[in-house]
Enzyme design. Structure first.
Site, PDB file in Angstrom:
ATOM      1  N   GLY A 296      -2.976   7.673  10.306  1.00  0.00           N
ATOM      2  CA  GLY A 296      -3.359   7.220   8.972  1.00  0.00           C
ATOM      3  C   GLY A 296      -4.420   8.139   8.397  1.00  0.00           C
TER       4      GLY A 296
ATOM      5  N   GLY B 118      -7.640   8.243   8.634  1.00  0.00           N
ATOM      6  CA  GLY B 118      -8.658   8.713   9.575  1.00  0.00           C
ATOM      7  C   GLY B 118      -8.109   9.726  10.563  1.00  0.00           C
TER       8      GLY B 118
ATOM      9  N   VAL C 191       0.788   3.564  21.596  1.00  0.00           N
ATOM     10  CA  VAL C 191      -0.186   3.542  22.686  1.00  0.00           C
ATOM     11  C   VAL C 191      -0.429   2.082  23.047  1.00  0.00           C
ATOM     12  CG1 VAL C 191      -2.522   4.124  23.396  1.00  0.00           C
ATOM     13  CG2 VAL C 191      -1.268   5.659  21.876  1.00  0.00           C
TER      14      VAL C 191
ATOM     15  N   GLU D 273      -2.844  -6.151  -6.982  1.00  0.00           N
ATOM     16  CA  GLU D 273      -1.883  -5.102  -7.360  1.00  0.00           C
ATOM     17  C   GLU D 273      -0.458  -5.611  -7.281  1.00  0.00           C
ATOM     18  OE1 GLU D 273      -4.670  -1.275  -6.156  1.00  0.00           O
ATOM     19  OE2 GLU D 273      -3.274  -2.106  -4.678  1.00  0.00           O
TER      20      GLU D 273
ATOM     21  N   ASP E 186     -10.184   1.495   9.848  1.00  0.00           N
ATOM     22  CA  ASP E 186     -10.197   0.033   9.840  1.00  0.00           C
ATOM     23  C   ASP E 186     -10.543  -0.559  11.200  1.00  0.00           C
ATOM     24  OD1 ASP E 186      -7.456  -0.817   7.504  1.00  0.00           O
ATOM     25  OD2 ASP E 186      -9.258   0.406   7.275  1.00  0.00           O
TER      26      ASP E 186
END
Lengths: 427, 427
Positions: free
Chosen positions: B12, B14, B76, B168, B297
């Site tokens: 993602g 990060g 993982v 949204e 997150d």
């Protein structure tokens, strides 16, 4: 033709052309999906070069400005000529005064329908997306396996059928093997992908001039494709095919050979040819019914040379226009001039800067034919948005060798805290 | 940092930032999918305005020019700190010297995990495509039913959660209801779609200034959305939700409330907050291990105001850059300056020309905020191809109200000659 109810079965090239041309009549268009599919480019969705949205148009968007056209998403299961209704799978009956039957064709497995589960074809968007998914998963798994045993079966592709679809698939897979795979999956050897094109007849692209068949064959061989000619498939299993006496192992078998017409046509009770196509009269109607038309792949329509017209888009589009003008003018049967097909030539692409084109006595191959192929296909896309999208994707892929749509996402997302075999999703 | 093996869990914002910044180290990036997903625009795939390919990038394409990055598609399942390996679902073990844990977050159902099957969330591409499919099918079925009984349950949408995602979704569904539905499904009444946004707290967009919450609320109400505040959901069933003592019937419930961290984090044996996030040290590592980082997150990272940083893209990206620079320079723990988050403000879009933006004391709403929102999101897309595609789709949708990706194609194509309950397909 006021107040006549026109029902069109099928929103492919034929049916869509009729609907778009009839701007005032009361039209109902029935299709099993909600979109028109540009089938000539479907193989590019299968090989991740294009996205579904690049080559499909929701019918409702296309007909927003045609208030006279009603769109229904359903499957027609039978046609009742006497009662003048069509029966839909979900139960409704739709009455008609004029019927245009354009359901397209399916793959024929020469009596071996069970082969279909191991050798899927490429006719619908679902077919294409499933092929793409299998292809991408196969590469991922092969890369992880390569440390131990190279899974050659995983990386062998058998394409059955040497017509344009088979040739286009073989060529684009070869391109992926040579250009994309080595860049994206560096631990796989450069010639990891093995592509075998199997054709029952003596040459590929049998609809083209023999010299073009030869050029196409050479081009494919240069790209690393193995071509087996005069090699009818005698058996298909989940892990390979039997070609004559030879067994070829593969987990990836794609069917691109042989069409047959939709089973719906039986309910018309009209004469059919061995492929199931309806033998239409010169005005594209069925015998004894001047207001039921059959067009496109579903029709056996005699061309000037006495042979039936090929199942290609230009034929369906021209037939669609012809039928629409008869309907618009309300021409009675006695006054109708017969449908005349104008041969616009044939095209087949093989790979990057490699194609064959034939227009009467004129032939072209290589880069010139490929540019013609590109322009013709862009031209026939519907609307500026899709033309721009496809052009951008092609330029992108040409320059970078990065297929624009190489995405894997499984149909169901398993509950994250449970093993994926437990499926909690609602649908 | 030569010869140190860096493993990154999650591609993602990060994880991807770390991988793209480390251009020389030995990096292995592991993700469950084969693509990076631009989550802020996922709701647009769910509402058919964008195609999957517009907001996703295959990792292998992104890292073609970074020979130092190896991509693996797998999940993982556990991290072994002592043995310095991560265990993958398919069985492999990947050793590491430096580990970056960035698995993102999941939806939390406040203890009622069974609700997930009736109220799916919107985190992955699969979620989005399934929502889109259900939405389009719902409209088709409602139109055919409208002659008899209007299927109001079919056309009611309940969105649980008044944060940016919920707002949204509510806004774009409202737009579809008012602008698209009436044009594409003319036999449905104009206000057919009923959208209810349910929020447990006293206001929507609770992370924003209260004045902006009020503006957003008014905008949604003008668009026809029903907003229920201070209304925690007490029960969810397949045909509706219980909000306090009130039952709302609906076949379409979307969960946009509450995140919790990936269960993988438990295997780190480090202190977690009530949401499951790892309490990281000022240098984003776990206690007692200066070379295991947790970002995005999944991390509970203290901001300047003592509160944890929000789970938004800018936080993950900045953390990614910080970790990458520590890794590049090999800075020992004693010499590391703490991570400092630079608040770039917050944005949430509501609908056409309606958004809210907050940057410190500066606020904006309406058209200005919407333009900022558009530009920021285009800017953060990766690469020219996707920026051009998304811009074209937005301009197209803005001008024509035709969602560019309103395509339905079922996951499996049933054998054409058999009833669809018999599934002969191979996968």
């Amino acid at each position: 033709m006021a107040h006549k109810r026109i029902v069109i079965i099928g929103g492919g090239f034929g049916g869509l052309t009729v609907a778009r041309t009839l701007r005032e009549a009361d039209v109902t268009l029935i299709d099993r999906t909600n979109h028109h599919l540009f089938q000539p480019l479907l193989y590019q969705v299968a090989t991740a070069a294009l996205s579904p949205g690049d080559i499909a148009w929701p019918f409702r968007s296309l007909f927003r400005r045609q208030a006279n056209v009603r769109v229904m998403m359903d499957e027609v299961v039978s046609i009742d000529r006497m009662a003048r209704v069509v029966h839909l799978r979900k139960g409704m009956q739709i009455p008609f005064d004029i019927l245009v039957v354009a359901p397209g064709s399916r793959h024929a497995y020469f009596g071996h329908e069970v082969w279909e589960s191991w050798a899927p074809g490429l006719k619908t968007m679902t077919d294409a997306v499933q092929l793409r998914e299998r292809m991408l998963l196969t590469f991922e798994e092969a890369e992880q396996a390569s440390g131990n045993t190279l899974a050659q079966d995983q990386l062998t592709y058998i394409i059955v059928g040497g017509g344009p679809t088979g040739v286009e698939l073989a060529g684009s897979l070869a391109e992926i093997g040579r250009r994309v795979l080595s860049k994206d999956f560096p631990s796989l050897p450069p010639d990891a992908l093995s592509i075998i094109l199997v054709e029952a007849g003596p040459r590929i692209l049998s609809g083209f001039d023999p010299k073009l068949s030869t050029k196409a064959t050479r081009a494919l061989v240069r790209m690393g494709v193995t071509i087996k000619l005069s090699s009818p498939v005698s058996a298909i299993h989940d892990n390979g095919v039997m070609v004559g006496a030879e067994w070829i192992s593969s987990n990836n078998i794609i069917w691109a050979a042989g069409n047959k017409a939709s089973p719906l046509l039986k309910t018309l009770s009209a004469s059919q040819d061995p492929y199931g196509r309806i033998r239409v009269r010169p005005d594209l109607t069925i015998p004894d019914d001047p207001w039921i038309f059959v067009i496109g792949d579903a029709a056996h329509c005699q061309g000037k040379d006495g042979k039936p017209l090929p199942g290609i888009a230009p034929a369906a589009i021209q037939q669609g226009r012809y039928v629409a003008s008869l309907v618009n003018q309300g021409t009675v049967p006695e006054r109708r001039s017969p449908f005349v097909y104008k041969d616009r030539g044939m095209l087949a692409t093989i790979g990057r800067a490699e194609a064959v084109a034939q227009f009467g006595p004129l032939h072209a191959s290589g880069l010139l034919a490929w540019l013609i192929w590109c322009f013709v296909h862009i031209f026939f896309l519907i609307g500026l948005r899709n033309r721009v999208r496809v052009m951008l994707e092609w330029v992108w892929y040409y320059l970078t060798f990065k297929p624009g749509a190489a995405l894997l996402f499984p149909r169901r997302s398993a509950s994250p805290d449970k093993p994926s075999s437990t499926d909690n999703s609602q649908t």
